[in-house]
Scaffold this active site. Sequence first.
Site, mmCIF file in Angstrom:
data_model
loop_
_atom_site.group_PDB
_atom_site.id
_atom_site.type_symbol
_atom_site.label_atom_id
_atom_site.label_comp_id
_atom_site.label_asym_id
_atom_site.label_seq_id
_atom_site.Cartn_x
_atom_site.Cartn_y
_atom_site.Cartn_z
ATOM 1 N N TYR A 1 -8.394 0.509 -2.697
ATOM 2 C CA TYR A 1 -9.829 1.161 -2.596
ATOM 3 C C TYR A 1 -10.151 1.826 -4.122
ATOM 4 O O TYR A 1 -11.403 1.929 -4.290
ATOM 5 C CB TYR A 1 -9.741 2.058 -1.483
ATOM 6 N N ARG B 1 -11.612 -0.962 -6.154
ATOM 7 C CA ARG B 1 -13.145 -1.267 -5.548
ATOM 8 C C ARG B 1 -14.065 -0.439 -5.617
ATOM 9 O O ARG B 1 -14.872 -0.628 -6.284
ATOM 10 C CB ARG B 1 -12.851 -1.473 -4.081
ATOM 11 N N HIS C 1 -20.544 -1.182 7.861
ATOM 12 C CA HIS C 1 -19.263 -1.013 7.582
ATOM 13 C C HIS C 1 -18.794 -0.018 6.736
ATOM 14 O O HIS C 1 -17.562 -0.094 6.143
ATOM 15 C CB HIS C 1 -18.586 -2.335 6.983
ATOM 16 N N CYS D 1 -11.048 13.086 6.369
ATOM 17 C CA CYS D 1 -9.690 13.489 6.741
ATOM 18 C C CYS D 1 -9.256 12.420 7.742
ATOM 19 O O CYS D 1 -9.504 12.095 8.785
ATOM 20 C CB CYS D 1 -9.717 14.812 7.166
ATOM 21 N N CYS E 1 -8.870 17.526 12.121
ATOM 22 C CA CYS E 1 -9.875 17.801 11.306
ATOM 23 C C CYS E 1 -10.816 16.725 11.413
ATOM 24 O O CYS E 1 -10.898 15.317 11.275
ATOM 25 C CB CYS E 1 -9.440 17.840 10.266
ATOM 26 N N CYS F 1 -7.205 16.547 2.123
ATOM 27 C CA CYS F 1 -8.329 17.134 2.720
ATOM 28 C C CYS F 1 -8.593 18.560 2.181
ATOM 29 O O CYS F 1 -7.781 19.306 2.316
ATOM 30 C CB CYS F 1 -8.447 17.180 4.283
ATOM 31 N N CYS G 1 -8.741 20.983 5.824
ATOM 32 C CA CYS G 1 -7.632 21.517 6.589
ATOM 33 C C CYS G 1 -6.261 21.688 5.665
ATOM 34 O O CYS G 1 -5.397 22.141 5.981
ATOM 35 C CB CYS G 1 -7.232 20.636 7.525
HETATM 36 P P1 OAD Z 1 -19.032 -13.298 2.588
HETATM 37 O O1 OAD Z 1 -18.185 -13.497 1.395
HETATM 38 O O2 OAD Z 1 -18.598 -13.779 3.763
HETATM 39 O O3 OAD Z 1 -20.517 -14.196 2.321
HETATM 40 C C1 OAD Z 1 -21.032 -13.980 1.048
HETATM 41 C C2 OAD Z 1 -22.467 -14.985 1.173
HETATM 42 O O4 OAD Z 1 -23.082 -14.668 0.187
HETATM 43 C C3 OAD Z 1 -21.974 -16.423 1.260
HETATM 44 O O5 OAD Z 1 -22.698 -17.083 2.310
HETATM 45 C C4 OAD Z 1 -22.336 -16.549 -0.071
HETATM 46 O O6 OAD Z 1 -22.872 -18.286 -0.077
HETATM 47 C C5 OAD Z 1 -23.436 -15.859 -0.489
HETATM 48 N N1 OAD Z 1 -23.678 -15.783 -1.803
HETATM 49 C C6 OAD Z 1 -22.673 -15.689 -2.999
HETATM 50 N N2 OAD Z 1 -23.190 -15.190 -3.929
HETATM 51 C C7 OAD Z 1 -24.713 -15.116 -3.761
HETATM 52 C C8 OAD Z 1 -25.852 -14.911 -4.696
HETATM 53 N N3 OAD Z 1 -25.553 -14.599 -5.747
HETATM 54 N N4 OAD Z 1 -27.109 -14.643 -4.011
HETATM 55 C C9 OAD Z 1 -27.063 -14.959 -2.719
HETATM 56 N N5 OAD Z 1 -26.008 -15.428 -1.821
HETATM 57 C C10 OAD Z 1 -24.953 -15.430 -2.305
HETATM 58 O O7 OAD Z 1 -19.236 -11.836 2.824
HETATM 59 P P2 OAD Z 1 -20.252 -11.155 4.003
HETATM 60 O O8 OAD Z 1 -21.024 -11.957 4.652
HETATM 61 O O9 OAD Z 1 -20.727 -9.768 3.368
HETATM 62 O O10 OAD Z 1 -16.254 -6.821 6.646
HETATM 63 O O11 OAD Z 1 -18.885 -10.722 4.765
HETATM 64 C C11 OAD Z 1 -18.985 -9.884 5.891
HETATM 65 C C12 OAD Z 1 -17.855 -9.009 6.282
HETATM 66 O O12 OAD Z 1 -16.656 -9.832 6.114
HETATM 67 C C13 OAD Z 1 -17.676 -7.991 5.078
HETATM 68 O O13 OAD Z 1 -18.675 -6.878 5.077
HETATM 69 C C14 OAD Z 1 -16.348 -7.640 5.347
HETATM 70 C C15 OAD Z 1 -15.583 -8.766 5.459
HETATM 71 O O14 OAD Z 1 -14.598 -8.909 6.552
HETATM 72 C C16 OAD Z 1 -15.490 -5.626 6.567
HETATM 73 O O15 OAD Z 1 -14.792 -5.208 5.645
HETATM 74 C C17 OAD Z 1 -15.447 -4.913 7.853
#
Ligand code: OAD
Length: 319
Positions: free
Chosen positions: A73, A76, A127, A135, A140, A213, A216
């Site tokens: 993380y 990221r 999300h 924490c 806490c 944290c 706590c």
């Molecule tokens: P995805 O990686 O599943 O989908 C990304 C989408 O963006 C795809 O449909 C691509 O075709 C499109 N795409 C890529 N580049 C683009 C651009 N420049 N312009 C427009 N579209 C583009 O990502 P999410 O749909 O966000 O959840 O995934 C949903 C969730 O899956 C995330 O929030 C995460 C993951 O599990 C959690 O972490 C809880």
Amino acid sequence: MASSAIPAADLRSFAEYLKGCKRIIALLGAGISASSGLPTFRGAGGLWRSYEATDLATPEAFDANPDLVWQFYSYRRHMALKAQPNRAHYALAELARRNTDFITLTQNVDGLSPRANHPSKQLHHLHGSLFTVKCTSFYCTYSRENDFTDPLVPALAIPDNTPELNPSTDDKTGEVASRSLSQALKGGEIKEADISDERVPLPALSTDVLPHCPKCKEGLLRPGVVWFGESLPSKTLNQVDKWMNAAFVDLILVIGTSSKVYPAAGYVDKARARGARVAVVNMDRNDVGSSGLQPGDWFFQGDAGTIVPELLKGVIGEV
Ligand code: OAD
């Protein structure tokens, strides 16, 4: 992509309809931030590909290996902070300022919408956020939002010269490179060509050097994102349901999401059931959700960073 790539008749009919819209909702996915250079989840990834999502993004993983999860993380957070919001983030923020009955639901944890000054009351993080910490102690309730400190603690520092390495197509996490790997590369212990799907060894960090944290003083902090197996934040869901049920909805903008992850993807059908027309912006024509496109919907194929400002221009002007 030039604006002329949007079929003129579709752009005209959308712009005309948009002018009369009052209640609008946007659902955002990783694709909107792909325009800012951040990788998507189901597209190409990178070095973290050798880890399963269950190694990195579950409460069990954090219990077992908080150092590994924090390194992931931290990486990221660092990458998200290096990225800049793009014109689509700014256009949606501007639409929110001009129309207080417009709300945005984002699945993104990258903080780019808040950094584009999207009005916070009209932005719902389904999300969570990389920039919230909370924490883990049962006793806490401490949490802190919009903490953009990088690194959060010295042990989690990422060197500036972390290499951008070749993405793979089988990534489960959508993220790239690690601090320790970049150091190993820099030190010549491993070469990029050696990196395959082999698991990259990460340094074991003692729990003492991970973020703790301040309230706590005992509990470890964790990233404020929704992990696999966890519920979405109930307060956020309730606020969205309240908005959705208050009146009919005119339009839902579905931007850069594969529409495969629920409950987020379910908002398209919910909005449709409240009368909304649907406009999808996506690079991939197949990513229109399980119920597909229906008469009266729009599909705009291409880069969100270019298309979204163009679609909204008639109402918000240039961004
Ligand atoms: P995805 O990686 O599943 O989908 C990304 C989408 O963006 C795809 O449909 C691509 O075709 C499109 N795409 C890529 N580049 C683009 C651009 N420049 N312009 C427009 N579209 C583009 O990502 P999410 O749909 O966000 O959840 O995934 C949903 C969730 O899956 C995330 O929030 C995460 C993951 O599990 C959690 O972490 C809880």
